[in-house]
Design an enzyme around this catalytic site. Structure first.
Site, PDB file in Angstrom:
ATOM      1  CB  THR A  25      -0.881   0.004   1.276  1.00 57.75           C
ATOM      2  OG1 THR A  25      -1.535   1.259   1.392  1.00 57.75           O
ATOM      3  CG2 THR A  25      -0.062  -0.217   2.539  1.00 57.75           C
ATOM      4  CE1 TYR A  84      -3.834  -1.923   5.662  1.00 57.60           C
ATOM      5  CE2 TYR A  84      -3.272   0.247   4.789  1.00 57.60           C
ATOM      6  CZ  TYR A  84      -3.654  -1.063   4.577  1.00 57.60           C
ATOM      7  OH  TYR A  84      -3.851  -1.523   3.292  1.00 57.60           O
TER       8      TYR A  84
HETATM    9  N1  LIG Z   1      -8.730  -1.128  -0.282  1.00 59.93           N
HETATM   10  C1  LIG Z   1      -7.829  -0.183  -0.501  1.00 59.93           C
HETATM   11  O1  LIG Z   1      -8.161   0.978  -0.749  1.00 59.93           O
HETATM   12  C2  LIG Z   1      -6.371  -0.532  -0.502  1.00 59.93           C
HETATM   13  C3  LIG Z   1      -5.427   0.505  -0.651  1.00 59.93           C
HETATM   14  C4  LIG Z   1      -4.062   0.175  -0.659  1.00 59.93           C
HETATM   15  C5  LIG Z   1      -3.672  -1.138  -0.525  1.00 59.93           C
HETATM   16  N2  LIG Z   1      -4.609  -2.112  -0.359  1.00 59.93           N
HETATM   17  C6  LIG Z   1      -4.135  -3.483  -0.226  1.00 59.93           C
HETATM   18  O2  LIG Z   1      -4.671  -4.223  -1.302  1.00 59.93           O
HETATM   19  C7  LIG Z   1      -4.909  -5.578  -0.875  1.00 59.93           C
HETATM   20  C8  LIG Z   1      -6.337  -5.967  -1.240  1.00 59.93           C
HETATM   21  O3  LIG Z   1      -7.250  -5.087  -0.615  1.00 59.93           O
HETATM   22  P1  LIG Z   1      -8.807  -5.170  -0.885  1.00 59.93           P
HETATM   23  O4  LIG Z   1      -9.257  -3.793  -1.261  1.00 59.93           O
HETATM   24  O5  LIG Z   1      -9.134  -6.329  -1.779  1.00 59.93           O
HETATM   25  O6  LIG Z   1      -9.293  -5.452   0.607  1.00 59.93           O
HETATM   26  P2  LIG Z   1     -10.514  -6.329   1.169  1.00 59.93           P
HETATM   27  O7  LIG Z   1     -11.668  -6.292   0.224  1.00 59.93           O
HETATM   28  O8  LIG Z   1     -10.667  -5.869   2.575  1.00 59.93           O
HETATM   29  O9  LIG Z   1      -9.914  -7.804   1.124  1.00 59.93           O
HETATM   30  C9  LIG Z   1      -9.028  -8.277   2.101  1.00 59.93           C
HETATM   31  C10 LIG Z   1      -9.388  -9.711   2.364  1.00 59.93           C
HETATM   32  O10 LIG Z   1      -8.534 -10.219   3.378  1.00 59.93           O
HETATM   33  C11 LIG Z   1      -9.306 -11.063   4.209  1.00 59.93           C
HETATM   34  N3  LIG Z   1      -8.719 -11.220   5.524  1.00 59.93           N
HETATM   35  C12 LIG Z   1      -8.730 -10.356   6.579  1.00 59.93           C
HETATM   36  N4  LIG Z   1      -8.115 -10.904   7.627  1.00 59.93           N
HETATM   37  C13 LIG Z   1      -7.708 -12.138   7.246  1.00 59.93           C
HETATM   38  C14 LIG Z   1      -7.033 -13.200   7.895  1.00 59.93           C
HETATM   39  N5  LIG Z   1      -6.644 -13.109   9.175  1.00 59.93           N
HETATM   40  N6  LIG Z   1      -6.799 -14.332   7.202  1.00 59.93           N
HETATM   41  C15 LIG Z   1      -7.192 -14.450   5.923  1.00 59.93           C
HETATM   42  N7  LIG Z   1      -7.844 -13.497   5.251  1.00 59.93           N
HETATM   43  C16 LIG Z   1      -8.096 -12.345   5.904  1.00 59.93           C
HETATM   44  C17 LIG Z   1     -10.662 -10.379   4.283  1.00 59.93           C
HETATM   45  O11 LIG Z   1     -11.659 -11.319   4.655  1.00 59.93           O
HETATM   46  P3  LIG Z   1     -12.895 -10.860   5.562  1.00 59.93           P
HETATM   47  O12 LIG Z   1     -13.476  -9.640   4.888  1.00 59.93           O
HETATM   48  O13 LIG Z   1     -13.772 -12.060   5.543  1.00 59.93           O
HETATM   49  O14 LIG Z   1     -12.303 -10.561   6.903  1.00 59.93           O
HETATM   50  C18 LIG Z   1     -10.832  -9.880   2.844  1.00 59.93           C
HETATM   51  O15 LIG Z   1     -11.487 -10.836   2.049  1.00 59.93           O
HETATM   52  C19 LIG Z   1      -4.579  -5.603   0.621  1.00 59.93           C
HETATM   53  O16 LIG Z   1      -3.274  -6.082   0.774  1.00 59.93           O
HETATM   54  C20 LIG Z   1      -4.609  -4.152   1.043  1.00 59.93           C
HETATM   55  O17 LIG Z   1      -3.745  -3.921   2.134  1.00 59.93           O
HETATM   56  C21 LIG Z   1      -5.938  -1.834  -0.349  1.00 59.93           C
END
Ligand SMILES: NC(=O)c1ccc[n+]([C@@H]2O[C@H](COP(=O)([O-])OP(=O)(O)OC[C@H]3O[C@@H](n4cnc5c(N)ncnc54)[C@H](OP(=O)(O)O)[C@@H]3O)[C@@H](O)[C@H]2O)c1
Length: 202
Positions: free
Chosen positions: A101, A125
């Site tokens: 991120t 975070y």
């Molecule tokens: N969203 C953003 O704006 C953003 C910005 C910068 C970087 N990122 C990075 O991009 C990546 C993808 O993000 P995204 O937007 O797809 O986020 P997301 O929709 O929140 O997906 C993250 C997934 O991780 C799962 N998760 C959480 N805790 C876990 C655990 N202990 N074991 C296994 N799975 C777990 C969640 O499951 P549950 O929902 O069932 O808990 C969810 O399905 C992440 O690495 C995030 O840090 C995201």
């Protein structure tokens, strides 16, 4: 057909990658219920016996506020788990792609960040995600760390959807005015990562 494991397949990005890649790779997805990144033994037991050519980790504790109040959990999932996944991949000589991120930066720079800029996180975070990058690279020098920002796409609503809906429904929209980012569209990211899996591109 190359087998690609997607960890976090229930999330916004993981779901998009699984669908986009399904006709070119043999996709094995693990959602949170199927694989918990809080348990190193479970990761080793579940993934150790599986054959695959690449693993993409999209799972994370992405709730920035929760990370502030649950530091141990944030560092376990975002900081430690990527190292375990990277090590599993290194043993198999499988490509490890880890999603990180822009929160690894402090936001003080008044121009777009590049890979050369020093990471200086100012939130739990961000610090936990930075720890995950380090652990991954320590365990697997061929790990690919991909820093994205404001991820949006069809699989889960995001800030971008909120902003678009507000703009459609109201003449004026109140929103934060002191944050800048380049939103990442999940389907664009699928296209960008594809060569790294298909050709094993370094
Ligand atoms: N969203 C953003 O704006 C953003 C910005 C910068 C970087 N990122 C990075 O991009 C990546 C993808 O993000 P995204 O937007 O797809 O986020 P997301 O929709 O929140 O997906 C993250 C997934 O991780 C799962 N998760 C959480 N805790 C876990 C655990 N202990 N074991 C296994 N799975 C777990 C969640 O499951 P549950 O929902 O069932 O808990 C969810 O399905 C992440 O690495 C995030 O840090 C995201």
């Amino acid at each position: 057909m190359k087998r690609v494991v997607i960890v976090g397949s229930g999330g916004r990005l993981g779901a998009a990658l699984g669908r986009e890649y399904s006709n070119q790779f043999d996709i094995v997805g693990f959602n949170h219920a199927q694989l918990d990144l809080g348990t190193a033994e479970q990761m080793r037991a579940t993934l150790g016996g599986l054959e695959f050519e690449a693993l993409i980790n999209t799972a994370a504790q992405t709730n920035v506020d929760r990370c502030e109040t649950h530091q141990e959990e944030a560092f376990a999932i975002n900081g430690e788990a990527p190292g375990v996944l990277a090590e599993i991949c290194a043993r198999k000589e499988a490509r490890f792609i880890h999603i990180s991120t822009d929160y690894v930066f402090d936001g003080e720079k008044r121009a777009p960040y590049t890979e050369e800029d020093e990471a200086r996180p100012i939130s739990v975070y961000g610090a936990s995600k930075r720890a995950g990058e380090r652990r991954a690279l320590e365990a697997n020098e061929r790990a690919l760390i991909v820093r994205v920002s404001w991820v949006f796409g069809p699989d889960r609503p995001s800030f971008i959807d909120w902003a678009l809906n507000q703009a459609r429904e109201h003449e004026e929209v109140s929103a934060i005015a002191d944050k800048w980012a380049t939103p990442t569209y999940t389907l664009d990211l699928a296209g960008l990562l594809q060569p790294f899996i298909a050709n094993g591109q370094a």
